[in-house]
Design a protein around this motif. Structure first.
Motif, PDB file in Angstrom:
ATOM      1  N   ALA A   1       0.818  -1.213   0.000  1.00 34.09           N
ATOM      2  CA  ALA A   1       0.000   0.000   0.000  1.00 34.09           C
ATOM      3  C   ALA A   1       0.850   1.261   0.000  1.00 34.09           C
ATOM      4  O   ALA A   1       0.437   2.289  -0.548  1.00 34.09           O
ATOM      5  N   ARG A   2       2.040   1.201   0.586  1.00 31.13           N
ATOM      6  CA  ARG A   2       2.882   2.399   0.604  1.00 31.13           C
ATOM      7  C   ARG A   2       3.882   2.420  -0.558  1.00 31.13           C
ATOM      8  O   ARG A   2       4.796   3.232  -0.582  1.00 31.13           O
ATOM      9  N   GLY A   3       3.682   1.518  -1.527  1.00 33.99           N
ATOM     10  CA  GLY A   3       4.469   1.577  -2.760  1.00 33.99           C
ATOM     11  C   GLY A   3       5.730   0.745  -2.787  1.00 33.99           C
ATOM     12  O   GLY A   3       6.537   0.881  -3.712  1.00 33.99           O
ATOM     13  N   VAL A   4       5.919  -0.123  -1.807  1.00 37.96           N
ATOM     14  CA  VAL A   4       7.097  -0.992  -1.791  1.00 37.96           C
ATOM     15  C   VAL A   4       6.883  -2.139  -2.779  1.00 37.96           C
ATOM     16  O   VAL A   4       5.821  -2.764  -2.807  1.00 37.96           O
ATOM     17  N   THR A   5       7.873  -2.408  -3.609  1.00 39.62           N
ATOM     18  CA  THR A   5       7.821  -3.534  -4.529  1.00 39.62           C
ATOM     19  C   THR A   5       8.066  -4.833  -3.760  1.00 39.62           C
ATOM     20  O   THR A   5       9.008  -4.912  -2.972  1.00 39.62           O
ATOM     21  N   VAL A   6       7.202  -5.824  -3.986  1.00 43.08           N
ATOM     22  CA  VAL A   6       7.359  -7.118  -3.307  1.00 43.08           C
ATOM     23  C   VAL A   6       7.459  -8.217  -4.360  1.00 43.08           C
ATOM     24  O   VAL A   6       6.566  -8.355  -5.197  1.00 43.08           O
ATOM     25  N   ARG A   7       8.556  -8.960  -4.318  1.00 39.68           N
ATOM     26  CA  ARG A   7       8.723 -10.127  -5.198  1.00 39.68           C
ATOM     27  C   ARG A   7       8.939 -11.354  -4.327  1.00 39.68           C
ATOM     28  O   ARG A   7       9.759 -11.329  -3.412  1.00 39.68           O
ATOM     29  N   ALA A   8       8.206 -12.403  -4.629  1.00 41.54           N
ATOM     30  CA  ALA A   8       8.298 -13.625  -3.821  1.00 41.54           C
ATOM     31  C   ALA A   8       8.436 -14.837  -4.722  1.00 41.54           C
ATOM     32  O   ALA A   8       7.756 -14.933  -5.751  1.00 41.54           O
ATOM     33  N   VAL A   9       9.322 -15.746  -4.340  1.00 39.83           N
ATOM     34  CA  VAL A   9       9.492 -17.018  -5.034  1.00 39.83           C
ATOM     35  C   VAL A   9       9.008 -18.113  -4.095  1.00 39.83           C
ATOM     36  O   VAL A   9       9.534 -18.263  -2.977  1.00 39.83           O
ATOM     37  N   TYR A  10       7.998 -18.862  -4.549  1.00 44.42           N
ATOM     38  CA  TYR A  10       7.393 -19.912  -3.725  1.00 44.42           C
ATOM     39  C   TYR A  10       7.831 -21.282  -4.213  1.00 44.42           C
ATOM     40  O   TYR A  10       7.900 -21.535  -5.423  1.00 44.42           O
TER      41      TYR A  10
END
Length: 321
Positions: free
Chosen positions: A157-166
């Motif tokens: 919501a505050r604009g942080v990029t989130v990348r996740a590898v599952y």
């Protein structure tokens, strides 16, 4: 008002007066603002040096340059200087950090013990992220980390990029795929691979938290915090390598025009491309495995392919996934 671009109050007052005159001598400026002739000439010469005025003739007369040109050029030059200073800041910070690590190597890796302490430091890490969060996710799980999902929502919501590898196993576990899907809808970039080497959360490529062991009983009771260092850089490289290998999962549908592709077929293609087994895909789509096999066969036929693999390749070439 013009101090940020290097002009003091005297130079700015001279510039304002200059904008209203076709030409201005140092003595005229001195008379208008109760200055000495030397002070007036200094202010006018500062405007010339800054590219905001020209000087001609004898006795010298000063003329303003169009602010849309002069001030714009001055602002751009100052911005370039600030950009250079920002680059230097990273270099100086790296030198300082290296000196601190040499003086106290314990700052490089901090061991955190106890579920409450681990949870608190993880919260600090995620809440403090300003630009990017990188994450590896894989079993075992002791409890459902609902607070982590909430923190990630706040970060997105505050604009942080989130990348996740599952790890693929995560999305086959009951109750795990739906939260991933919800986060992807909020902006998380998720990919799936057959397995990931470790659990990890990294903030701004400067600090990463990983479990101390892979033992199920201790996975959430002991962890290490790795601060900015070559070790942290290596974790970034490991993440990027796995990210490159991963298949997007629960990604928004591409905007390419697909008049013959229904929403159900789009969802099916995305799941097939992610490497899910039939059982997991059927559960995600809410259909029986028999229905799934029928829909998959129909989709393969429509794509003019002879196998699921060829169908996936065709879909990628057409920009459908």
């Amino acid at each position: 008002m013009l101090e940020p671009v290097g002009l003091d109050e005297g130079a700015e007052r001279a510039y304002r007066l200059l904008l209203h005159r076709l030409g201005l001598s140092p003595q005229e400026l001195a008379d208008a603002h109760d200055l000495t002739a030397h002070q007036a000439r200094q202010s006018l010469d500062r405007l010339v040096a800054s590219g905001l005025a020209t000087v001609t003739g004898r006795p010298a007369r000063y003329t303003a340059i169009d602010p849309r040109h002069g001030l714009t050029a001055l602002i751009r030059a100052r911005q370039a200087e600030l950009d250079a200073a920002t680059t230097a800041l990273e270099s100086y910070a790296a030198e300082y950090h290296e000196r601190v690590l040499r003086a106290d190597p314990r700052r490089l890796v901090e061991v955190i013990e106890g579920p409450a302490a681990v949870a608190d430091r993880l919260r600090d890490l995620v809440v403090g992220a300003e630009q990017e969060i990188l994450a590896f996710d894989t079993p075992p799980y002791l409890t459902v980390p609902s607070s982590m999902a909430g923190m990630e929502r706040d970060a997105l919501a505050r604009g942080v990029t989130v990348r996740a590898v599952y790890a693929a196993e995560v999305l086959r576990l009951p109750g795990r795929a739906e939260p991933v899907k919800e986060l992807a809808a909020l902006g998380e970039q998720a990919r799936v691979v057959p397995r990931v080497p470790l659990k990890m959360v990294m903030a701004d490529r400067r600090a990463a938290m990983i479990p101390l062991t892979s033992n199920e009983e201790s996975v959430r009771t002991a962890a290490v915090l790795v601060r900015q260092s070559r070790l942290c850089d290596a974790l970034v490289e490991l993440f990027e390598a796995k990210w490159f290998q991963g298949a997007p999962v629960f990604a928004p549908a591409p905007t390419t025009d697909r008049p013959d592709l229904s929403p159900a077929e789009q969802a099916l293609l995305s799941l097939l491309n992610s490497g899910f087994k039939d059982e997991a895909i059927a559960r995600q789509l809410g259909v029986s495995e028999r229905t799934l096999r029928r829909r998959t066969a129909e989709l393969v036929e429509r794509l003019g392919a002879t196998s699921r693999f060829q169908a996936g390749a065709q879909a990628v070439r057409r920009g459908w996934v």
